[in-house]
Design a protein around this motif. Structure first.
Motif, PDB file in Angstrom:
ATOM      1  N   ILE A  47      22.906  77.628  33.854  1.00 21.28           N
ATOM      2  CA  ILE A  47      23.078  76.295  34.440  1.00 21.28           C
ATOM      3  C   ILE A  47      23.302  76.394  35.941  1.00 21.28           C
ATOM      4  CG2 ILE A  47      24.659  74.316  34.532  1.00 21.28           C
ATOM      5  CD1 ILE A  47      24.916  74.541  31.495  1.00 21.28           C
ATOM      6  N   SER A  48      24.107  77.349  36.367  1.00 23.43           N
ATOM      7  CA  SER A  48      24.363  77.527  37.794  1.00 23.43           C
ATOM      8  C   SER A  48      23.073  77.815  38.567  1.00 23.43           C
ATOM      9  CB  SER A  48      25.360  78.673  37.997  1.00 23.43           C
ATOM     10  OG  SER A  48      25.588  78.902  39.372  1.00 23.43           O
ATOM     11  N   GLU A  49      22.216  78.639  37.991  1.00 22.48           N
ATOM     12  CA  GLU A  49      20.987  79.046  38.681  1.00 22.48           C
ATOM     13  C   GLU A  49      19.905  77.971  38.656  1.00 22.48           C
ATOM     14  OE1 GLU A  49      19.840  82.600  36.673  1.00 22.48           O
ATOM     15  OE2 GLU A  49      21.675  83.674  37.218  1.00 22.48           O
ATOM     16  N   ASN A  50      19.930  77.109  37.648  1.00 18.33           N
ATOM     17  CA  ASN A  50      18.808  76.183  37.465  1.00 18.33           C
ATOM     18  C   ASN A  50      19.152  74.705  37.642  1.00 18.33           C
ATOM     19  OD1 ASN A  50      16.442  77.968  36.452  1.00 18.33           O
ATOM     20  ND2 ASN A  50      18.181  78.652  35.222  1.00 18.33           N
ATOM     21  N   GLN A  51      20.411  74.389  37.929  1.00 22.45           N
ATOM     22  CA  GLN A  51      20.764  72.987  38.061  1.00 22.45           C
ATOM     23  C   GLN A  51      20.089  72.317  39.251  1.00 22.45           C
ATOM     24  OE1 GLN A  51      24.765  71.884  39.216  1.00 22.45           O
ATOM     25  NE2 GLN A  51      25.239  73.995  39.802  1.00 22.45           N
ATOM     26  N   GLN A  52      19.590  73.113  40.175  1.00 22.44           N
ATOM     27  CA  GLN A  52      18.847  72.532  41.298  1.00 22.44           C
ATOM     28  C   GLN A  52      17.604  71.779  40.842  1.00 22.44           C
ATOM     29  OE1 GLN A  52      16.775  75.611  43.714  1.00 22.44           O
ATOM     30  NE2 GLN A  52      17.433  77.071  42.130  1.00 22.44           N
ATOM     31  N   TYR A  53      17.114  72.126  39.644  1.00 16.22           N
ATOM     32  CA  TYR A  53      15.922  71.468  39.106  1.00 16.22           C
ATOM     33  C   TYR A  53      16.245  70.309  38.179  1.00 16.22           C
ATOM     34  CZ  TYR A  53      14.194  76.096  40.493  1.00 16.22           C
ATOM     35  OH  TYR A  53      13.910  77.241  41.172  1.00 16.22           O
ATOM     36  N   PHE A  54      17.513  70.127  37.838  1.00 14.81           N
ATOM     37  CA  PHE A  54      17.867  69.098  36.869  1.00 14.81           C
ATOM     38  C   PHE A  54      17.509  67.713  37.394  1.00 14.81           C
ATOM     39  CE2 PHE A  54      21.645  71.543  34.741  1.00 14.81           C
ATOM     40  CZ  PHE A  54      20.745  72.498  34.291  1.00 14.81           C
ATOM     41  N   LYS A  55      17.014  66.893  36.497  1.00 13.01           N
ATOM     42  CA  LYS A  55      16.746  65.497  36.789  1.00 13.01           C
ATOM     43  C   LYS A  55      18.057  64.771  37.061  1.00 13.01           C
ATOM     44  CE  LYS A  55      14.013  61.821  34.598  1.00 13.01           C
ATOM     45  NZ  LYS A  55      13.247  61.503  33.356  1.00 13.01           N
ATOM     46  N   LYS A  56      18.033  63.802  37.957  1.00 12.09           N
ATOM     47  CA  LYS A  56      19.232  63.010  38.202  1.00 12.09           C
ATOM     48  C   LYS A  56      19.654  62.334  36.906  1.00 12.09           C
ATOM     49  CE  LYS A  56      21.118  59.360  41.141  1.00 12.09           C
ATOM     50  NZ  LYS A  56      20.838  58.365  42.209  1.00 12.09           N
ATOM     51  N   ASN A  57      20.955  62.374  36.625  1.00 15.80           N
ATOM     52  CA  ASN A  57      21.545  61.785  35.414  1.00 15.80           C
ATOM     53  C   ASN A  57      21.174  62.547  34.134  1.00 15.80           C
ATOM     54  OD1 ASN A  57      22.810  59.678  36.876  1.00 15.80           O
ATOM     55  ND2 ASN A  57      20.895  58.508  36.861  1.00 15.80           N
ATOM     56  N   ALA A  58      20.712  63.781  34.274  1.00 19.90           N
ATOM     57  CA  ALA A  58      20.420  64.592  33.090  1.00 19.90           C
ATOM     58  C   ALA A  58      21.709  64.845  32.305  1.00 19.90           C
ATOM     59  CB  ALA A  58      19.792  65.917  33.495  1.00 19.90           C
ATOM     60  N   LEU A  59      21.559  64.840  30.992  1.00 21.42           N
ATOM     61  CA  LEU A  59      22.689  65.151  30.109  1.00 21.42           C
ATOM     62  C   LEU A  59      22.455  66.538  29.530  1.00 21.42           C
ATOM     63  CD1 LEU A  59      25.279  64.056  28.677  1.00 21.42           C
ATOM     64  CD2 LEU A  59      23.785  63.410  26.782  1.00 21.42           C
ATOM     65  N   ILE A  60      23.466  67.395  29.610  1.00 22.70           N
ATOM     66  CA  ILE A  60      23.341  68.763  29.115  1.00 22.70           C
ATOM     67  C   ILE A  60      24.382  68.972  28.022  1.00 22.70           C
ATOM     68  CG2 ILE A  60      23.354  71.213  29.717  1.00 22.70           C
ATOM     69  CD1 ILE A  60      23.171  68.731  32.532  1.00 22.70           C
ATOM     70  N   THR A  61      23.963  69.588  26.933  1.00 20.94           N
ATOM     71  CA  THR A  61      24.884  69.949  25.870  1.00 20.94           C
ATOM     72  C   THR A  61      24.509  71.329  25.338  1.00 20.94           C
ATOM     73  OG1 THR A  61      25.991  69.180  23.844  1.00 20.94           O
ATOM     74  CG2 THR A  61      23.600  68.838  23.984  1.00 20.94           C
ATOM     75  N   ASP A  62      25.148  71.761  24.258  1.00 24.52           N
ATOM     76  CA  ASP A  62      24.961  73.138  23.808  1.00 24.52           C
ATOM     77  C   ASP A  62      25.146  73.228  22.295  1.00 24.52           C
ATOM     78  OD1 ASP A  62      27.740  72.617  23.914  1.00 24.52           O
ATOM     79  OD2 ASP A  62      28.179  74.751  23.993  1.00 24.52           O
ATOM     80  N   VAL A  63      25.063  74.442  21.773  1.00 29.22           N
ATOM     81  CA  VAL A  63      25.334  74.697  20.348  1.00 29.22           C
ATOM     82  C   VAL A  63      26.394  75.785  20.193  1.00 29.22           C
ATOM     83  CG1 VAL A  63      22.966  74.057  19.747  1.00 29.22           C
ATOM     84  CG2 VAL A  63      23.520  76.469  20.080  1.00 29.22           C
ATOM     85  N   THR A  64      27.085  76.093  21.269  1.00 33.03           N
ATOM     86  CA  THR A  64      27.945  77.274  21.324  1.00 33.03           C
ATOM     87  C   THR A  64      29.169  77.169  20.429  1.00 33.03           C
ATOM     88  OG1 THR A  64      27.275  77.425  23.649  1.00 33.03           O
ATOM     89  CG2 THR A  64      29.026  78.880  22.926  1.00 33.03           C
ATOM     90  N   GLY A  65      29.557  78.288  19.818  1.00 29.98           N
ATOM     91  CA  GLY A  65      30.675  78.339  18.889  1.00 29.98           C
ATOM     92  C   GLY A  65      32.035  78.494  19.522  1.00 29.98           C
ATOM     93  N   VAL A  66      32.116  78.580  20.845  1.00 30.59           N
ATOM     94  CA  VAL A  66      33.393  78.540  21.562  1.00 30.59           C
ATOM     95  C   VAL A  66      33.254  77.516  22.681  1.00 30.59           C
ATOM     96  CG1 VAL A  66      34.195  80.881  21.049  1.00 30.59           C
ATOM     97  CG2 VAL A  66      32.703  80.500  23.009  1.00 30.59           C
ATOM     98  N   LYS A  67      34.363  76.896  23.064  1.00 31.15           N
ATOM     99  CA  LYS A  67      34.266  75.799  24.024  1.00 31.15           C
ATOM    100  C   LYS A  67      35.093  75.979  25.291  1.00 31.15           C
ATOM    101  CE  LYS A  67      31.245  73.641  21.707  1.00 31.15           C
ATOM    102  NZ  LYS A  67      29.865  73.910  22.133  1.00 31.15           N
ATOM    103  N   CYS A  68      36.373  76.276  25.143  1.00 29.99           N
ATOM    104  CA  CYS A  68      37.255  76.298  26.316  1.00 29.99           C
ATOM    105  C   CYS A  68      36.761  77.252  27.403  1.00 29.99           C
ATOM    106  CB  CYS A  68      38.670  76.685  25.903  1.00 29.99           C
ATOM    107  SG  CYS A  68      39.530  75.407  24.964  1.00 29.99           S
ATOM    108  N   SER A  69      36.229  78.389  26.992  1.00 30.58           N
ATOM    109  CA  SER A  69      35.833  79.413  27.957  1.00 30.58           C
ATOM    110  C   SER A  69      34.536  79.087  28.687  1.00 30.58           C
ATOM    111  CB  SER A  69      35.703  80.773  27.264  1.00 30.58           C
ATOM    112  OG  SER A  69      34.805  80.679  26.176  1.00 30.58           O
TER     113      SER A  69
END
Length: 283
Positions: free
Chosen positions: A81-103
């Motif tokens: 995300i850090s490397e590619n957020q420059q390409y994100f569309k304005k107001n893009a919503l990002i989510t995940d499937v990851t089994g841990v959250k706080c970290s």
């Protein structure tokens, strides 16, 4: 219902990413994917699981996406995300499937552009196999979807993921804080995998399969495990998991003491309590 005009991008086309893609496509959505394994992309294109795909970060695909779903390993997602957020569309919503959250959630929300939003989610679904070739959206039918918002998330994002869960026909959708998620997952998922692995490793008799019954097969089903992914998950939730292992060992030792003392009433009470608690899952 989710607006059919929204374009979805799956990052990491494994079992869950592929199942998401297949489910979304079946409901008329435009779905693209990025995966470093070109064979996975080609397979998904040939089978009609996705509309477009690339084997490397593609600025064009990324910039078209209204919703980006990360199926990456937890250690990889923040960097991607850090490397590619420059390409994100304005107001893009990002989510995940990851089994841990706080970290991961707080790191992502701290570095993410202000005109985009990351909200964590976790589909409690899977198989003992990996890869897009095993994609199957029916795995969501008996499963729970956990949404893990923070104070930085909007109600619109929470509502969208709730609708997303309904559209993919999850059995139950719930909302937890990242902290409560990791606490629950430490017990319900991670500890159970530790138990299955330990049970499988406790006896090296190569003929066990010739004698076993359903109980052993059921208990060890999840011992077929992705060593790279689960090592990351365990380490990123280490404190919670260590506490759960300690509590489980204490319970095992208590049962052992009752057995050694031939404490019939004590053992029966254990059985009665476990039966009562397990019945809640059958409702």
């Amino acid at each position: 219902m989710i607006d059919k005009k929204k374009r979805f991008l799956i990052i990491g086309l494994g079992l869950l990413g592929g199942s998401y893609a297949m489910g979304l496509k079946k409901r008329g959505h435009i779905v693209s994917a990025i995966d470093i394994n070109e064979a996975s992309i080609n397979y998904a294109l040939e089978k009609g699981i996705i509309d477009e795909g690339a084997a490397a970060a593609d600025p064009n695909l990324i910039s078209q996406a209204d919703v980006i779903i990360s199926g990456l390993y937890p250690k990889t997602i923040v960097g991607w995300i850090s490397e590619n957020q420059q390409y994100f569309k304005k107001n893009a919503l990002i989510t995940d499937v990851t089994g841990v959250k706080c970290s991961i959630i707080y790191k992502i929300q701290e570095l993410l552009r202000e005109d985009c939003e990351f909200i964590g989610s976790h589909p409690m679904a899977g198989k003992e196999v990996s890869g897009v070739q095993f994609a199957d959206p029916s795995i969501f039918l008996p499963a729970n979807l956990i949404i893990t918002p923070t104070s930085k998330n909007t109600q619109a994002a929470i509502d969208f993921l709730y609708e997303f869960g309904i559209e993919l026909r999850f059995n139950n959708i719930c909302i937890l804080t990242p902290e409560k998620h990791d606490e629950m997952i430490g017990y319900l998922s991670q500890l159970t995998h530790v138990i299955a692995v330990s049970l499988m490793n406790a006896n090296d008799n190569s003929h066990l399969k010739e004698y076993t019954g359903d109980s052993f097969r059921d208990l060890t089903r999840i011992a077929k495990i992705n060593e790279n992914l689960w090592t990351e998950l365990f380490l990123m939730n280490k404190d919670v998991l260590v506490n759960e292992i300690t509590a489980f060992v204490d319970e095992i030792n208590d049962f052992k003491q009752k057995l050694m003392a031939e404490d019939v009433d004590g053992m029966k009470q254990k059985f009665i309590q476990s039966t009562k608690r397990r019945k809640y899952f059958d409702k």
